[in-house]
Motif scaffolding. Structure first.
Motif, PDB file in Angstrom:
ATOM      1  N   THR A  11      71.927 -48.767 -70.208  1.00 41.89           N
ATOM      2  CA  THR A  11      72.558 -48.580 -71.433  1.00 41.89           C
ATOM      3  C   THR A  11      71.806 -49.521 -72.299  1.00 41.89           C
ATOM      4  OG1 THR A  11      74.366 -49.864 -70.850  1.00 41.89           O
ATOM      5  CG2 THR A  11      74.467 -47.499 -70.422  1.00 41.89           C
ATOM      6  N   HIS A  12      71.926 -49.654 -73.483  1.00 38.86           N
ATOM      7  CA  HIS A  12      71.463 -50.509 -74.548  1.00 38.86           C
ATOM      8  C   HIS A  12      71.982 -50.141 -75.817  1.00 38.86           C
ATOM      9  CE1 HIS A  12      68.681 -52.908 -77.124  1.00 38.86           C
ATOM     10  NE2 HIS A  12      68.255 -53.624 -76.016  1.00 38.86           N
ATOM     11  N   SER A  26      75.421 -44.018 -73.120  1.00 37.23           N
ATOM     12  CA  SER A  26      75.860 -43.399 -72.031  1.00 37.23           C
ATOM     13  C   SER A  26      74.852 -43.172 -71.049  1.00 37.23           C
ATOM     14  CB  SER A  26      76.668 -42.077 -72.525  1.00 37.23           C
ATOM     15  OG  SER A  26      75.634 -41.180 -72.937  1.00 37.23           O
ATOM     16  N   VAL A  27      75.210 -43.055 -69.686  1.00 33.98           N
ATOM     17  CA  VAL A  27      74.113 -42.508 -68.648  1.00 33.98           C
ATOM     18  C   VAL A  27      74.729 -41.578 -67.906  1.00 33.98           C
ATOM     19  CG1 VAL A  27      75.383 -44.340 -67.322  1.00 33.98           C
ATOM     20  CG2 VAL A  27      72.967 -43.809 -66.710  1.00 33.98           C
ATOM     21  N   LYS A  69      73.395 -40.310 -80.237  1.00 32.07           N
ATOM     22  CA  LYS A  69      73.309 -41.915 -80.035  1.00 32.07           C
ATOM     23  C   LYS A  69      72.449 -42.116 -78.770  1.00 32.07           C
ATOM     24  CE  LYS A  69      77.953 -42.712 -81.908  1.00 32.07           C
ATOM     25  NZ  LYS A  69      79.470 -43.289 -81.440  1.00 32.07           N
ATOM     26  N   GLY A  70      72.053 -41.222 -78.353  1.00 32.70           N
ATOM     27  CA  GLY A  70      71.122 -41.578 -77.060  1.00 32.70           C
ATOM     28  C   GLY A  70      71.750 -41.468 -75.925  1.00 32.70           C
ATOM     29  N   GLN A  71      71.182 -41.018 -74.862  1.00 32.53           N
ATOM     30  CA  GLN A  71      71.521 -40.904 -73.401  1.00 32.53           C
ATOM     31  C   GLN A  71      70.735 -41.187 -72.427  1.00 32.53           C
ATOM     32  OE1 GLN A  71      74.540 -37.687 -71.954  1.00 32.53           O
ATOM     33  NE2 GLN A  71      72.676 -36.836 -71.289  1.00 32.53           N
ATOM     34  N   THR A  72      70.888 -41.764 -71.413  1.00 30.95           N
ATOM     35  CA  THR A  72      69.897 -41.854 -70.252  1.00 30.95           C
ATOM     36  C   THR A  72      70.383 -41.030 -69.121  1.00 30.95           C
ATOM     37  OG1 THR A  72      69.765 -44.181 -70.719  1.00 30.95           O
ATOM     38  CG2 THR A  72      68.677 -43.697 -68.704  1.00 30.95           C
TER      39      THR A  72
END
Length: 470
Positions: free
Chosen positions: A344-345, A351-352, A373-376
């Motif tokens: 996360t960053h 979120s991961v 928002k982006g997710q790994t």
């Protein structure tokens, strides 16, 4: 391991020392402490050695070395400043199958003398296999500082009671558990304050406690590979186990830390090859515990992250067996940290998601859709299914240029990190060995900046397959 550590009984055994200087004197002092019958060959004797010869009545048998002097000795130490003579002594000793040490000449030695911590009867020998004596000395000093001063008294009293305990407890495991209880209880505190009588009373009281032969199962996370990532509790547990059942993902360096006399059984599974089914493993755990054994189930990473640890403990619970859980560093956390990829960053991922590449992939990946928002996305055990993974994710809205990393054998000395895009994931996966993780998301771009562990590489299809970034 180049040398097998041995503790030799030299009491009243003849030992030949060739040399009469300061170095020879130092060796003779060590030999004299253990009761060896030292015989000296030297053309001259230094003043300090002359005093020792008089005090301890050591034999100075000759001024010149003769191979016949080796016939009736147990071992020989060459401590002269004549390299030709030292080589001759070594050669003749080996012909006669004698143990020989030539001081500061590893090539002509068939045994070496370690650095010793003496808490008699506790002895700790440290060796660098004659490669780094200063490092060995530093390690000895550090260990000297942390060892309790009363450890000698603990060992002496234990030795006096050993036969009593042996007669009282029939089973070896019961005796071991008794001493583990003693050395981790009030007995040690009494020794520490010098109350030896009370310590012996505690021993006597503990002998009256009936042995509980009920076994137990400890589920232990072994981490992703690097043995230094084991938790302190995990290390303690694997050194107490009667038997260890381990997976293929547990590294050899972790297995090296298991207690030497424990039974070690591989119940690992790999794609298309199962030595034991899960049901057989569950049954084995229960059977061993019902036999009264301390059973450790050692799993790569964390046992509750795609490790089937819950299923195994359900079997233990059903059989009425007590159990404990020692969590481990899960592979996704450990491997990505060693690859310099934060999961996360705040600028890339909030979120991961952890998923497994086994089983029904479409069902596993149903909620893995790109979010604003982006997710790994971290995929365990997905190496052989990368074509299917790529198709499912693209169908769900991922673009082919989404950054991807493949981390092979994460945290280990042979770790490899390949980075590229989702469109290249199949080629990336084909270039590495298992175990491997797939990391999908914008955080992969940070790998170039944050890679710190040797072995990180970048996939670049146009020029060459791999470019070393380490």
């Amino acid at each position: 391991m180049n040398y097998l550590p041995l503790f030799a009984d030299l009491n009243k055994r003849p030992v030949l020392v060739v040399g009469g200087g300061i170095v020879a004197t130092r060796k003779i002092k060590q030999l004299n402490r253990v009761g060896a019958c030292v015989k000296i060959v030297a053309n001259e004797i230094c003043n300090e050695l002359q005093k020792i010869i008089k005090i301890y009545k050591i034999e100075w048998i000759a001024t010149q070395f003769d191979p016949a002097q080796l016939n009736e000795v147990f071992l020989v130490i060459a401590a002269t400043n004549d390299s030709v003579l030292n080589e001759k002594i070594s050669r003749e000793a080996n012909i006669k199958y004698k143990l020989v040490n030539v001081v500061d000449d590893k090539i002509n030695c068939n045994f070496i003398l370690p650095s010793i911590i003496n808490r008699s009867p506790i002895l700790i020998a440290i060796s660098s296999s004659a490669t780094a004596p200063i490092l060995t000395r530093i390690l000895r000093e550090k260990l000297e500082a942390i060892l309790p001063k009363h450890i000698s008294e603990m060992a002496l009293i234990a030795g006096q009671w050993r036969n009593k305990v042996k007669k009282h407890f029939i089973y070896l495991s019961d005796r071991r558990h008794f001493w583990e209880r003693i050395f981790n209880g009030p007995f040690v505190n009494r020794i520490a304050i010098g109350d030896l009588n009370k310590a012996k009373i505690i021993l006597k009281q503990q002998l009256k406690i009936k042995s509980n032969r009920q076994g137990k199962i400890i589920l232990v996370g072994a981490g992703p590979g690097d043995s230094s990532l084991l938790t302190l509790r995990a290390l303690q547990v694997i050194q107490l186990a009667d038997v260890v059942l381990y997976d293929n993902l547990v590294s050899n360096e972790v297995l090296e830390l298991v207690r030497r006399d424990a039974d070690i059984i591989c119940v690992g599974k790999s794609f298309g090859s199962h030595a034991f089914s899960q049901q057989e493993t569950n049954a084995m755990l229960v059977k061993l515990a019902l036999e009264g054994k301390y059973v450790v189930r050692l799993k790569g990473g964390d046992p509750f992250i795609f490790g089937r640890g819950g299923e195994e403990l359900q079997a233990a619970k059903k059989a009425g067996i007590s159990f404990q859980i020692v969590p481990g560093v899960t592979s996704a956390i450990g491997a990505t940290a060693y690859a310099g990829i934060p999961l996360t960053h705040r600028d890339y991922a909030h979120s991961v998601v952890f998923v497994t590449g086994h089983g029904h992939l479409k069902k596993n990946l149903v909620n893995c859709k790109p979010i604003s928002k982006g997710q790994t996305l971290v995929i365990y055990m997905g190496l052989i299914k990368t074509p299917e993974i790529s198709k499912i994710l693209i169908d769900q809205g991922y673009i082919k240029s989404t950054p991807v990393a493949v981390i092979s054998r994460g945290t280990r000395y042979d770790q490899i990190v390949l980075t590229g895009t989702l469109g290249q994931i199949e080629k990336l996966a084909a270039s590495v060995a298992t175990p491997a993780l797939l990391i999908i998301g914008e955080v992969v771009n940070l790998h170039r900046q944050l890679a710190w562990f040797n072995g990180a590489v970048q996939y670049k299809p146009r020029k060459s397959s791999f470019i070393n970034l380490a």
